[in-house]
Design a protein around this motif. Structure first.
Motif, PDB file in Angstrom:
ATOM      1  N   ILE A 189       0.398   5.870  -4.722  1.00  0.00           N
ATOM      2  CA  ILE A 189       1.259   6.778  -4.794  1.00  0.00           C
ATOM      3  C   ILE A 189       0.422   7.712  -3.498  1.00  0.00           C
ATOM      4  O   ILE A 189      -0.548   8.382  -3.440  1.00  0.00           O
ATOM      5  CB  ILE A 189       1.113   7.746  -5.980  1.00  0.00           C
ATOM      6  CG1 ILE A 189       1.795   6.767  -7.113  1.00  0.00           C
ATOM      7  CG2 ILE A 189       2.172   8.996  -5.935  1.00  0.00           C
ATOM      8  CD1 ILE A 189       1.632   7.342  -8.495  1.00  0.00           C
ATOM      9  N   TYR A 246       5.831  -1.358  -7.985  1.00  0.00           N
ATOM     10  CA  TYR A 246       5.626  -0.069  -8.171  1.00  0.00           C
ATOM     11  C   TYR A 246       6.748   0.662  -8.104  1.00  0.00           C
ATOM     12  O   TYR A 246       7.764   0.760  -7.327  1.00  0.00           O
ATOM     13  CB  TYR A 246       4.858   0.610  -7.061  1.00  0.00           C
ATOM     14  CG  TYR A 246       3.398   0.295  -7.035  1.00  0.00           C
ATOM     15  CD1 TYR A 246       2.946  -0.910  -7.849  1.00  0.00           C
ATOM     16  CD2 TYR A 246       2.331   1.038  -6.607  1.00  0.00           C
ATOM     17  CE1 TYR A 246       1.634  -1.412  -7.726  1.00  0.00           C
ATOM     18  CE2 TYR A 246       1.150   0.469  -6.406  1.00  0.00           C
ATOM     19  CZ  TYR A 246       0.744  -0.772  -7.049  1.00  0.00           C
ATOM     20  OH  TYR A 246      -0.645  -0.952  -7.154  1.00  0.00           O
ATOM     21  N   LEU A 290       2.923   1.155 -12.420  1.00  0.00           N
ATOM     22  CA  LEU A 290       2.106   0.881 -11.287  1.00  0.00           C
ATOM     23  C   LEU A 290       1.164  -0.187 -11.066  1.00  0.00           C
ATOM     24  O   LEU A 290      -0.024  -0.102 -10.403  1.00  0.00           O
ATOM     25  CB  LEU A 290       0.985   2.202 -11.159  1.00  0.00           C
ATOM     26  CG  LEU A 290       1.955   3.461 -11.023  1.00  0.00           C
ATOM     27  CD1 LEU A 290       1.124   4.702 -11.262  1.00  0.00           C
ATOM     28  CD2 LEU A 290       2.778   3.593  -9.661  1.00  0.00           C
ATOM     29  N   ARG A 342      -2.521   6.488  -9.358  1.00  0.00           N
ATOM     30  CA  ARG A 342      -2.858   5.170  -8.318  1.00  0.00           C
ATOM     31  C   ARG A 342      -2.719   5.718  -7.093  1.00  0.00           C
ATOM     32  O   ARG A 342      -2.141   5.544  -6.353  1.00  0.00           O
ATOM     33  CB  ARG A 342      -1.706   4.267  -8.539  1.00  0.00           C
ATOM     34  CG  ARG A 342      -1.833   3.093  -7.887  1.00  0.00           C
ATOM     35  CD  ARG A 342      -2.924   2.111  -8.191  1.00  0.00           C
ATOM     36  NE  ARG A 342      -2.375   1.041  -9.071  1.00  0.00           N
ATOM     37  CZ  ARG A 342      -3.230  -0.204  -9.548  1.00  0.00           C
ATOM     38  NH1 ARG A 342      -4.304  -0.087  -8.830  1.00  0.00           N
ATOM     39  NH2 ARG A 342      -2.613  -0.822 -10.354  1.00  0.00           N
ATOM     40  N   LEU A 402       6.113   5.566 -15.059  1.00  0.00           N
ATOM     41  CA  LEU A 402       5.608   5.018 -13.839  1.00  0.00           C
ATOM     42  C   LEU A 402       5.068   3.624 -14.242  1.00  0.00           C
ATOM     43  O   LEU A 402       4.384   3.174 -15.337  1.00  0.00           O
ATOM     44  CB  LEU A 402       4.353   5.655 -13.210  1.00  0.00           C
ATOM     45  CG  LEU A 402       4.830   7.117 -12.868  1.00  0.00           C
ATOM     46  CD1 LEU A 402       3.250   8.081 -12.599  1.00  0.00           C
ATOM     47  CD2 LEU A 402       5.357   7.245 -11.623  1.00  0.00           C
ATOM     48  N   LEU A 441       5.979   5.789  -3.523  1.00  0.00           N
ATOM     49  CA  LEU A 441       5.274   4.729  -4.120  1.00  0.00           C
ATOM     50  C   LEU A 441       5.365   3.514  -3.190  1.00  0.00           C
ATOM     51  O   LEU A 441       6.302   3.195  -2.916  1.00  0.00           O
ATOM     52  CB  LEU A 441       5.850   4.444  -5.444  1.00  0.00           C
ATOM     53  CG  LEU A 441       5.504   5.171  -6.690  1.00  0.00           C
ATOM     54  CD1 LEU A 441       6.384   6.544  -6.503  1.00  0.00           C
ATOM     55  CD2 LEU A 441       6.060   4.504  -7.899  1.00  0.00           C
TER      56      LEU A 441
END
Length: 179
Positions: A163, A95, A108, A153, A106, A90
């Motif tokens: 990611i 993040y 994000l 993402r 997650l 990440l």
């Protein structure tokens, strides 16, 4: 003859292989079990501690299936002994990833957290808040789950945030100030 298809598949100790007459291969090992129904263009035989894949003819479809099924069966044997894993990174301020039980949580940059429940046979760990490791015995399933997590993402080309797979190179673009 296919160079890939000719390679014998070695069966390590502790792995049990059954060949059913209905064109099916069953592999059982310490990490789980796997089953594959193969096409009638090829045939699988067990020769002592190895499996051999033979094709019926020399047509284009026969040649294509010869190497394909050799690799699929080889990946099944490798999956039930060693398993497969994929690491994701990440990149971005704030993040992070964490595990709550079996659920991957997650953060994000969206207004909400994303919760992802892995399918049966897949284990997800987060050794660091910016790293995700996806592991399992089925190579295709590990790759599919990795792609689904990455799709939450995907990396963007201007700042590189998102990611990404471990070791993946993101082609960067110059912003409008660089034009």
């Amino acid at each position: 003859m296919s160079r890939i298809g000719k390679i014998p598949i070695k069966i390590p100790s502790g792995v049990e292989v059954k060949l059913n007459p209905g064109a099916e291969v069953f592999v059982k090992g310490p990490k789980g079990t796997a089953t594959l129904c193969y096409h009638d263009h090829v045939d699988v035989k067990q020769d002592g501690p190895a499996l051999l894949v033979f094709r019926h003819g020399d047509e284009k479809q026969d040649r294509a299936y010869h190497g394909l099924y050799q690799r699929l069966i080889g990946n099944m044997v490798k999956g039930v002994t060693a398993g497969f894993s994929r690491e994701l990174e990440l990149v971005g301020v704030g993040y992070r990833a964490a595990m709550e039980g079996k659920t991957l949580v997650l953060s994000l940059g969206y207004s909400h957290e994303i919760r992802f429940n892995p399918p049966q046979g897949i284990t997800i760990t987060t050794p660091k808040p910016t790293s995700i490791v996806i592991a399992g015995s089925d190579k295709q399933q590990v790759g599919q789950v990795s792609a689904e997590v990455r799709a939450f993402r995907p990396p963007e080309p201007y700042k590189g945030k998102g990611i990404r797979y471990s070791g993946e190179h993101i082609r960067r673009k110059v912003g409008k100030s660089g034009a």
